[in-house]
Design an enzyme around this catalytic site. Structure first.
Site, PDB file in Angstrom:
ATOM      1  N   HIS A 104      29.993  42.105 107.242  1.00  0.00           N
ATOM      2  CA  HIS A 104      31.081  42.247 106.265  1.00  0.00           C
ATOM      3  C   HIS A 104      32.926  42.884 106.095  1.00  0.00           C
ATOM      4  CE1 HIS A 104      27.999  39.314 104.392  1.00  0.00           C
ATOM      5  NE2 HIS A 104      27.773  39.264 105.512  1.00  0.00           N
ATOM      6  N   GLU A 137      31.988  28.117 102.784  1.00  0.00           N
ATOM      7  CA  GLU A 137      33.691  27.707 101.897  1.00  0.00           C
ATOM      8  C   GLU A 137      34.306  27.624 103.015  1.00  0.00           C
ATOM      9  OE1 GLU A 137      32.133  29.378  97.872  1.00  0.00           O
ATOM     10  OE2 GLU A 137      34.919  29.838  98.665  1.00  0.00           O
ATOM     11  N   TYR A 153      38.300  33.045  93.839  1.00  0.00           N
ATOM     12  CA  TYR A 153      37.531  32.576  94.561  1.00  0.00           C
ATOM     13  C   TYR A 153      35.994  32.820  93.782  1.00  0.00           C
ATOM     14  CZ  TYR A 153      41.321  30.685  96.583  1.00  0.00           C
ATOM     15  OH  TYR A 153      42.823  29.846  96.381  1.00  0.00           O
ATOM     16  N   TYR A 200      19.299  36.092 100.730  1.00  0.00           N
ATOM     17  CA  TYR A 200      18.507  35.975 102.378  1.00  0.00           C
ATOM     18  C   TYR A 200      17.126  36.261 101.757  1.00  0.00           C
ATOM     19  CZ  TYR A 200      23.132  36.382 105.163  1.00  0.00           C
ATOM     20  OH  TYR A 200      24.592  36.227 105.410  1.00  0.00           O
TER      21      TYR A 200
END
Length: 370
Positions: free
Chosen positions: A147, A241, A251, A262
């Site tokens: 990430h 999104e 957000y 997961y």
């Protein structure tokens, strides 16, 4: 070469958003333009017809206008932490590239125990990078190799946006304004902080933060006619999104999400809460959106002004139709390739270019046949 006429069918995607037929049938063929790339991540088109392509493993490559991959990689890159999702990420040309030969690129720095995302600039001279400058370093350095975000978008005021990830194991930090995890940041092209950033005067907030509450943003575009910024981000298991990005807005991740962990565990019981922005649309199950493009070319006349999101899990490109500034349905494209698509880009020739995400990666050219 693959040639196929496209006439999409209408099927239900979500209760609030749908896959819809195009306004007109668009025929295309797909050709292999370049082979021999290792996990290509991004590309940029040079004024002389050549292309720059990043390989996640840490190489910047040049492709001739003919499609021939130059054997020698571009020299002068800084040290890059490359493993799993970490590596050399985005590359974009300075809007004034023809005058200054400047490029911007993002990459992962550090090592497995302490790493994050960094943004740098350099001049491209005779296949080498010169005057490499670090413009921004995401903090804190964290452990792991997941990430990183890494996509770059220029704004018309000479600033730019850089997307970042939450570091996977640090998702709660996306709500903490004192760091850069799970944020979109805005800086000037020289690395300085714009005086009108939303949190410049907020005590203990990182002044570069533009928006927050993100998970892993791998697509961002500025739409000049609408004066809007669109981005998409990976959800966990479900809940990818598409967002309209506004300065200072939260957000929601991980306080609200349409996905689950997961292992199936609940991340949050909420899909919405007061003060937290809702996505324009969400994809469940996940499509794994990996890049975002606003098509402005002339080759595909019915697609002009639409958003295109490449996907990894769905192995497609999602055309997100726009009408009068509003979302007007979706179309799934290029699924006949059955390949993970890392990037979708509009070329100066009006064609669309795709990057396939694998160890024998390719650049594919999508050409209209109508």
């Amino acid at each position: 070469m693959i040639e196929k006429a496209r006439s999409p069918s209408a099927v239900l995607l979500l209760a609030c958003f749908w896959l819809s037929p195009a306004s007109a049938t668009t025929d295309y063929r797909i050709e292999t333009f370049t082979e021999g790339l290792e996990y290509p991540w991004s590309m940029a088109f040079l004024p002389d017809g050549r292309m720059l392509v990043t390989e996640r493993g840490g190489r910047l490559r040049i492709i001739a206008a003919s499609g021939q991959l130059q054997e020698q990689a571009v020299g002068g890159l800084p040290e890059i932490y490359a493993t799993s999702q970490a590596g050399l990420l985005d590359v974009v040309l300075d809007p004034e590239f023809e005058q200054n030969q400047r490029i911007f690129f993002s990459y992962s720095y550090g090592d497995r125990s302490a790493n994050n995302t960094r943004l740098a600039s350099a001049r491209l001279v005779d296949g080498q990078l010169q005057d490499v400058k670090t413009l921004f370093t995401a903090l804190p350095a964290k452990a792991g190799s997941s990430h990183y975000g890494g996509r770059i978008a220029f704004l018309p005021d000479n600033s730019l946006l850089l997307t970042l990830g939450d570091g996977f194991d640090y998702r709660e930090q996306a709500q903490d304004l004192s760091n850069h995890l799970g944020k979109i940041v805005r800086i000037n092209r020289d690395g300085s902080v714009p005086e009108d950033n939303p949190f410049v005067d907020v005590k203990d907030a990182a002044p570069e933060v533009y928006s927050y509450g993100h998970r892993n943003v791998q697509g961002i575009v500025y739409a000049p006619q609408l004066k809007r910024v669109y981005s998409h981000e990976h959800g966990p298991r479900g809940g990818d999104e598409l967002n309209l990005i506004k300065p200072g807005v939260n957000y929601g991740w991980p306080l609200i999400t349409y996905g689950v962990d997961y292992n199936g565990a609940q991340i949050s019981p909420y899909t919405e809460l007061p003060g937290l922005e809702q996505p324009l649309l969400q994809w469940t199950p996940s499509v794994a959106p990996s890049s975002l493009m606003l098509y402005s070319g002339s080759g595909f006349k019915y697609w002009k002004g639409d958003l295109f999101a490449s996907t990894l899990a769905e192995k497609s490109v999602r055309r997100i139709r726009m009408k009068n500034g509003m979302l007007a349905g979706q179309e799934v494209l290029f699924e006949e390739l059955d390949e993970r698509i890392r990037g979708v880009f509009g070329g100066p020739d009006g064609n669309i270019y795709l990057l396939t995400d694998n160890a024998e990666g390719r650049v594919l050219k999508v050409i209209p046949t109508e």
